[in-house]
Design an enzyme around this catalytic site. Structure first.
Site, PDB file in Angstrom:
ATOM      1  N   ARG A   1      -6.486  10.570  -0.630  1.00 15.31           N
ATOM      2  CA  ARG A   1      -6.117  10.921  -1.826  1.00 15.31           C
ATOM      3  C   ARG A   1      -7.347  11.060  -2.808  1.00 15.31           C
ATOM      4  NH1 ARG A   1      -2.759   6.352  -3.946  1.00 15.31           N
ATOM      5  NH2 ARG A   1      -3.022   5.570  -1.842  1.00 15.31           N
TER       6      ARG A   1
ATOM      7  N   HIS B   1       0.778  -1.359   0.022  1.00 10.95           N
ATOM      8  CA  HIS B   1       0.097   0.137   0.114  1.00 10.95           C
ATOM      9  C   HIS B   1       0.939   1.246   0.118  1.00 10.95           C
ATOM     10  CE1 HIS B   1      -2.897   2.731   1.112  1.00 10.95           C
ATOM     11  NE2 HIS B   1      -3.880   2.064   0.970  1.00 10.95           N
TER      12      HIS B   1
END
Lengths: 239, 542
Positions: free
Chosen positions: B347, B327
């Site tokens: 994000r 990740h």
């Protein structure tokens, strides 16, 4: 291991950066600034119970402790709480709490429904011990009060971040089972208090009617080259 | 001051470049996405999967020659924990129609669905019911259920994310079942983020998505789903029996060759429990706690690949285990948070990834493998990482941008768990960026299944992270919460129906003797024993 030391003698880190903690009464020297979980492991424990996500999200590692000369019992999550020199600690397992058995399909988002399953919440003393115990800083007492009014929306708002660690239950003088009351109310609110997403039901109907079958058939059977082309030709919804 | 002086100097540069970056974002301008050729190049050069000496062929078993990470190969080549003579199979402790091994999201969904078919279900889980990676999934669950979206686009996004290696039939099933899974969760009372007036789902982008189809419940989407499923499993005590702290350590076979239950191990009393089952579902999750290549992990304490080991010894095929998901945004500061997940939803909400100079170097929502590779390049090759007092490197995830783009208070309201986690260390993520570096997150591959969640072995079903094929070599955000439920429900349904027409037969553990003999023949004198069950951090700084 410096077993001769008295508790008050070992409350500061030594020159080696090590401090003493007491795990279920036994003293261990561990590096300062670790979490309770990592310090306990450093001391030699391999957890079976009392350890889960290790990130403050699952509620497996509720811990009870005392520090220094403070008479108060303190609580926290082992994976999130930093050790303090001289701390005495023990972990509590997933705290026993009765859970109502109910059929959500037949339930109603009302105070009667909540009280049918958890009548004892009327015994709440409003002492706020639950709130003070909560490692998530939730307003536990207020959500119990909201549950008493049948305000399942407010319970949902106030209890959303509950990780069901059971520390509230462990400290409550009225012997309530706060976190199980909260999840009942949240489920009632989500099911009956919020509007259904019509677009979800609509898409399920379209899929059942086979609207996308031929396009999906085509993609499943497509050459990789053409598939890459289709992928690169996607348009993007603006952020 | 939460960050060191050196780190704060870099934060000042991030603050300086922020207004210009925000102005561009508001105009819809973004750092360019990489094309297919660049993607291939950056992955080969910087993604940890491509490092020499980190993988090898398994030397024994039906899948001999399959390439897996060294840490997993070690477990597959270890001795079985039990020998057939250790266990009295004549004494059946639990007799059940359907045995579900694993108490996470996939296992709970399977148990509920099987029980609804009117059969008797036993769930065996290593820790507590709900102690699983599902509980830790933060950002969301994908489903193409909005008018501007379609299962066809969802299919394309998944195939591109998996570099076109995916089992397409599995993907087809995944995207076609997805909207009905969201509806099922609504029925169960999951608190999705919705528009209050008409119930429309609030959805966001994830890395690699062409439409905003990420459904969420704050930044605790997995926890909300898991605690709801757990509550519902507990609403069925007559149909579903749950055995906690009782991991399966080996599958039992029937004399007709199918799977016929499992040997469980009560970790507290150290006794074995023989479970005879007509059908068996493995939903044990992934391998994060093997710390592949020494990486820290976002994974749950119990993520030790037990199901892979059990299924492999019983002859099941493995797929895509050579691909590990890192990740891109694992925490690297403070030390107490190292490896912890910072959801991609940050994000999705507009935060960019920037280097020590406050400059962007990658589109923020590339697929996870590409985003990770770009961050590794920035830190390791270009020397533009930020160094922590303990020597770790990372880039900034500029969360304060979200406050400007989506309104003051968004970080606290939409990311309450993350906000709290950092405030514990005096870092206010609405004002300060978070330092991140790729962390071991997900096992892309696993045991091969078909679209009915069946393994090649009869009477064996699998669901969730333990399986391989759906995501190919790289999973997109939000498709894991989806796959555990799609395939958990399919496994539950099919295992329940099959249990009505099959019998376990005479129980045997002979396959273990054969496996042990094969190990000896291959000259593998490993002292190690598997499944691992729990990582061992005793005496270490874990």
């Amino acid at each position: 291991m410096a077993t001769e030391l008295k508790e008050k003698d070992v409350t500061e880190a030594g020159d080696d950066g090590m401090v003493s903690i007491f795990v279920m009464g036994k003293e261990y020297r561990v590096p300062d600034a670790l979490t309770i979980m990592k310090a306990t492991e450093y001391a030699g424990y391999r957890f079976i119970r009392g350890c889960g996500c290790r990130g403050g999200a699952c509620g497996a590692c509720a811990t009870v402790y005392r520090t220094g000369d403070d008479y108060r019992i303190k609580v926290g999550l082992a994976c999130q709480t930093l050790i303090e020199p001289g701390m005495h600690l023990t972990q509590i397992p997933f705290y026993p709490a009765n859970k109502a058995i109910y059929d959500l399909d037949l339930a109603e988002p009302t105070v009667e429904e909540v009280l049918k399953h958890y009548p004892e919440i009327a015994r709440c003393l409003c002492c706020e011990v639950c709130t003070r115990a909560c490692p998530q800083d939730l307003e536990v007492m207020y959500y119990i009060q909201a549950a008493l009014r049948g305000d399942v929306k407010e319970v949902s708002r106030l209890s959303f971040e509950c990780i069901m660690c059971g520390l509230c239950v462990s400290r409550c003088p009225a012997e309530l089972m706060h976190y199980n009351v909260a999840i009942l109310c949240r489920r009632l609110y989500a099911r009956y208090g919020m509007k259904r997403a019509e677009h979800v039901a609509e898409r399920v109907r379209e899929i059942e009617e086979g609207k996308y079958d031929s396009e999906l058939d085509e993609l499943v059977g497509m050459d990789e080259k053409d598939l890459v082309k289709a992928y690169e030709g996607r348009d993007f919804e603006e952020a | 001051m939460p960050y060191s002086r050196e780190m704060m100097e870099s934060v000042r540069k991030v603050v300086e470049t922020r207004p210009a970056r925000i102005a561009e974002a508001k105009e819809g301008k973004h750092f360019p996405r990489l094309g297919q050729d660049d993607i291939e190049a950056i992955l080969k050069k910087y993604h940890p999967d491509y490092r020499d000496g980190t993988k090898r062929e398994v030397r024994v078993g039906a899948g001999k020659g399959t390439i897996v990470p060294n840490e997993l190969a070690d477990l597959l080549e270890a001795r079985p924990m039990i020998r057939p003579e250790d266990v009295e199979l004549g004494t059946v402790d639990v007799d059940t129609d359907v045995l579900v091994i694993g108490g996470g999201g996939a296992g709970a969904a399977a148990a509920l669905t099987a029980a609804a078919e009117g059969v008797n279900v036993t769930v065996a889980t290593k820790l507590r019911l709900g102690d699983a990676n599902t509980m830790m999934a933060e950002g969301g669950i994908q489903a193409a259920d909005k008018a501007s979206d379609s299962p066809v686009l969802h299919f394309l996004d998944i195939l591109g994310g998996g570099h076109f290696t995916n089992d397409r039939e599995l993907v087809r099933t995944l995207v076609s079942d997805a909207p009905s899974i969201i509806g099922w969760l609504e029925d169960l009372g999951v608190l999705f983020d919705k528009e209050e007036e008409d119930g429309t789902m609030q959805t966001l982008h994830g890395g690699g998505t062409s439409r905003k189809r990420m459904h969420s419940a704050g930044d605790m989407t997995g926890a909300e789903i898991m605690r709801t499923l757990r509550d519902e499993v507990k609403n069925h005590p007559d149909e579903i029996r749950v055995l906690e702290f009782s991991p399966a350590v080996e599958l039992i076979l029937g004399d007709a060759g199918g799977v016929a239950g499992a040997v469980l191990y009560n970790m507290e009393t150290e006794q074995y429990i023989v479970v005879r089952a007509k059908t068996t579902i493995i939903a044990t999750g992934g391998f994060g706690r093997l710390h592949i290549q020494g990486f820290p992990t976002t994974n749950h304490y119990g993520a030790t690949a037990d199901g892979i080991v059990l299924a492999y010894r019983a002859g099941a095929a493995l797929k895509f285990l050579e691909a590990t998901q890192f990740h891109p945004t694992g925490a690297v500061f403070p030390e107490q948070n190292v490896g912890l997940l910072i959801t991609e939803k940050v994000r999705g909400a507009g935060a960019q990834v920037v280097n020590v100079e406050g400059e962007q170097f990658v589109y923020p929502l590339e697929t996870r493998d590409v985003e990770s590779a770009a961050i590794i390049r920035e830190c390791e090759e270009r020397g533009k990482g930020v160094v922590t007092p303990t020597g770790r490197k990372g880039c900034w995830l500029d969360s304060p941008m979200v406050e400007v783009l989506r309104g003051a208070g968004t970080m606290q309201n939409d990311f309450p768990a993350k906000y709290r986690q950092f405030m514990r260390h005096d870092i206010d993520i609405s004002k300060l960026p978070m330092l991140i570096y790729p962390t071991l997150h997900y096992q892309n591959g696993g045991v091969a299944i078909n679209a009915e969640a069946e393994a090649e072995r009869e009477n064996l079903y699998l669901a969730g992270e333990v399986t391989g094929g759906i995501h190919g070599t790289n999973r997109l955000m939000g498709n894991s919460l989806l796959d555990i439920l799609v395939y958990g429900r399919r496994a539950g349904l099919n295992a329940a129906r099959k249990s009505k027409e099959t019998q376990p037969g005479r129980l045997t553990l002979e396959h273990l003797s054969e496996y042990a003999a094969e190990l000896e023949k291959a000259g593998i004198g490993s002292e190690a024993v598997s499944p691992m069950l729990l990582p061992d951090y005793a005496g270490k700084l874990g």
